[in-house]
Every structure is written in C-alpha cells, then in structure tokens.
Design a protein around this motif. Structure first.
Motif, PDB file in Angstrom:
ATOM      1  N   GLU A  61       7.274  -0.767 -10.219  1.00  0.00           N
ATOM      2  CA  GLU A  61       6.790   0.798 -10.237  1.00  0.00           C
ATOM      3  C   GLU A  61       6.335   1.128 -11.475  1.00  0.00           C
ATOM      4  O   GLU A  61       5.363   2.060 -11.472  1.00  0.00           O
ATOM      5  CB  GLU A  61       8.158   1.406  -9.630  1.00  0.00           C
ATOM      6  N   ASP A 107      11.860  -4.310  -8.797  1.00  0.00           N
ATOM      7  CA  ASP A 107      11.054  -3.048  -8.387  1.00  0.00           C
ATOM      8  C   ASP A 107      11.038  -1.981  -9.244  1.00  0.00           C
ATOM      9  O   ASP A 107       9.683  -1.366  -9.321  1.00  0.00           O
ATOM     10  CB  ASP A 107      11.770  -2.618  -6.941  1.00  0.00           C
ATOM     11  N   ASP A 126      13.990  -7.935  -5.770  1.00  0.00           N
ATOM     12  CA  ASP A 126      13.531  -6.898  -4.844  1.00  0.00           C
ATOM     13  C   ASP A 126      12.101  -6.917  -4.226  1.00  0.00           C
ATOM     14  O   ASP A 126      11.484  -5.956  -4.496  1.00  0.00           O
ATOM     15  CB  ASP A 126      13.386  -5.539  -5.854  1.00  0.00           C
ATOM     16  N   THR A 127      11.939  -8.260  -3.780  1.00  0.00           N
ATOM     17  CA  THR A 127      10.773  -8.483  -3.187  1.00  0.00           C
ATOM     18  C   THR A 127      10.285  -7.352  -2.004  1.00  0.00           C
ATOM     19  O   THR A 127       8.973  -7.218  -2.015  1.00  0.00           O
ATOM     20  CB  THR A 127      10.710  -9.943  -2.696  1.00  0.00           C
ATOM     21  N   ALA A 128      11.000  -7.021  -1.034  1.00  0.00           N
ATOM     22  CA  ALA A 128      10.819  -6.251  -0.202  1.00  0.00           C
ATOM     23  C   ALA A 128      10.195  -4.840  -0.551  1.00  0.00           C
ATOM     24  O   ALA A 128       9.027  -4.309  -0.179  1.00  0.00           O
ATOM     25  CB  ALA A 128      11.951  -5.911   0.823  1.00  0.00           C
ATOM     26  N   ALA A 129      10.871  -4.220  -1.701  1.00  0.00           N
ATOM     27  CA  ALA A 129      10.206  -3.131  -2.312  1.00  0.00           C
ATOM     28  C   ALA A 129       9.204  -3.406  -3.141  1.00  0.00           C
ATOM     29  O   ALA A 129       8.103  -2.526  -2.960  1.00  0.00           O
ATOM     30  CB  ALA A 129      11.258  -2.570  -3.435  1.00  0.00           C
ATOM     31  N   GLY A 177       6.805  -5.721  -2.319  1.00  0.00           N
ATOM     32  CA  GLY A 177       5.824  -5.799  -1.243  1.00  0.00           C
ATOM     33  C   GLY A 177       5.289  -4.646  -0.548  1.00  0.00           C
ATOM     34  O   GLY A 177       4.081  -4.564   0.066  1.00  0.00           O
ATOM     35  N   THR A 178       5.888  -3.379  -0.724  1.00  0.00           N
ATOM     36  CA  THR A 178       5.274  -1.951  -0.549  1.00  0.00           C
ATOM     37  C   THR A 178       4.433  -1.446  -1.677  1.00  0.00           C
ATOM     38  O   THR A 178       3.643  -0.258  -1.164  1.00  0.00           O
ATOM     39  CB  THR A 178       6.437  -1.258  -0.019  1.00  0.00           C
ATOM     40  N   LEU A 179       4.227  -2.019  -2.684  1.00  0.00           N
ATOM     41  CA  LEU A 179       3.419  -1.301  -3.865  1.00  0.00           C
ATOM     42  C   LEU A 179       2.140  -1.864  -3.864  1.00  0.00           C
ATOM     43  O   LEU A 179       1.960  -2.873  -3.549  1.00  0.00           O
ATOM     44  CB  LEU A 179       4.317  -1.751  -5.310  1.00  0.00           C
ATOM     45  N   ASP A 180       1.430  -1.075  -4.305  1.00  0.00           N
ATOM     46  CA  ASP A 180      -0.182  -1.140  -4.496  1.00  0.00           C
ATOM     47  C   ASP A 180      -0.349  -1.945  -6.026  1.00  0.00           C
ATOM     48  O   ASP A 180      -0.768  -1.538  -6.747  1.00  0.00           O
ATOM     49  CB  ASP A 180      -1.034  -0.156  -4.553  1.00  0.00           C
ATOM     50  N   GLY A 201       1.981  -5.738  -2.852  1.00  0.00           N
ATOM     51  CA  GLY A 201       1.509  -5.124  -1.670  1.00  0.00           C
ATOM     52  C   GLY A 201      -0.076  -5.514  -1.868  1.00  0.00           C
ATOM     53  O   GLY A 201      -0.780  -5.239  -0.990  1.00  0.00           O
ATOM     54  N   ARG A 202      -0.455  -5.836  -2.888  1.00  0.00           N
ATOM     55  CA  ARG A 202      -1.950  -6.025  -3.256  1.00  0.00           C
ATOM     56  C   ARG A 202      -2.071  -7.596  -3.375  1.00  0.00           C
ATOM     57  O   ARG A 202      -1.454  -8.224  -4.127  1.00  0.00           O
ATOM     58  CB  ARG A 202      -2.542  -5.590  -4.434  1.00  0.00           C
TER      59      ARG A 202
END
Length: 164
Positions: free
Chosen positions: A85, A81, A103-106, A108-111, A33-34
């Motif tokens: 995390e 993911d 787990d690229t979708a998950a 992608g939501t992480l900072d 995500g960053r």
C-alpha cells in the motif's frame, strides 16, 4: 500499459543477442493487482530482513520498479500488504522480490505489479541490514540500478535502455 514481453523480445532480437536485453528465468508468480508493469529499476540486496524494503518504498517511486534480491529465501516474507500500500501511495510502478511475499489476497486488490517466488505467512526480521542500488544477480541475469524492467503474464525482461 500496452507492451507485451513476447513482442518486445521479437522486436529486439539484436539486443537479446548482444545481452543488452535479458530474460529472467521463469521462477516468478504474480501477486499484485497489476499483471503488466515496467519502469526503471531500483535495487536492494538483503536477506530475511525487509527494513530496507520499507526505507525504499517510503520514498517517492516516480514509476520505478523496486527489485529485491532476497537471496531466494523461502523462510519468510519480504513484502506484505502494508508495504505494498505504501508503494502505491508513493507511486512505485512495481516490486519484484527474489523471495516471498505475504498478505497476498490484499496485495491482489492493489493497483501495483508484484512478483515473487512464493507466498509465506511469516514476517521477516528487522535488523536494518541491506544494500541499496547495487548490482544484483538472480534468475540467470545481472540487474543494474537504472536499467528497465518489463513484466507481464509471459515473463520478465531487463533492458539497458527503455524499449518502445
């Protein structure tokens, strides 16, 4: 973070010429995500076994970037993911994988900054084999523990010292 790798290259042409600032070949894609991340490097050398990735990311990151030399394997993922995390919880600045992630979708939501060669759905083996904080080489450059990595949309730089 406000740096741009293009500006860092322009402002440090002498370091580039001396080899004290190096540019990785553009083989890596962003998955986290960053999109822009930097920090001192901690290295891993392993092959199709992410046991040591977990061991490192369980430790406090203090803003470091974990650089994983997975031998460029495209046969399994070395980060998913759950480990990403864990990296966020333990204050890692990013993860660069010379190999695959899943787990690229998950992710992608992480900072978290995450770059790798490609996605892959299969998890890695767990043999507990690898090397921590050793000099590694891929992408046309050598990377040493304690050097600084700067990554953004334009590429990845490795510097012997922090850049301003």
């Amino acid at each position: 973070m406000t740096f741009q790798t293009t500006d860092l290259c322009d402002a440090n042409e002498g370091l580039l010429a001396e080899g004290r600032l190096r540019v990785l070949e553009p083989h890596f894609r962003h998955f986290g995500g960053r999109q822009r991340f930097s920090g001192p490097i901690s290295t891993l050398k392993l092959f199709e076994d992410n046991s040591f990735v977990r061991k490192q990311l369980e430790q406090p990151g203090y803003g470091r970037v974990l650089v994983v030399d997975g031998g460029g394997s495209l046969r399994c993922a070395l980060l998913g993911d759950q480990l990403a995390e864990m990296a966020v919880r333990n204050a890692w600045g990013g993860v660069l994988v010379y190999g695959c992630v899943r787990d690229t979708a998950a992710i992608g939501t992480l900072d978290l900054g995450v770059m790798a060669l490609a996605p892959h759905p299969q998890k890695s083996l767990k043999r507990n084999v690898g090397e921590i904080d050793v000099t590694i080489a891929f992408g046309g450059v050598r990377l040493h523990p304690g050097e600084w990595l700067y990554a953004d949309e334009d590429g990845v730089l490795v510097s012997e010292t922090p850049l301003t």
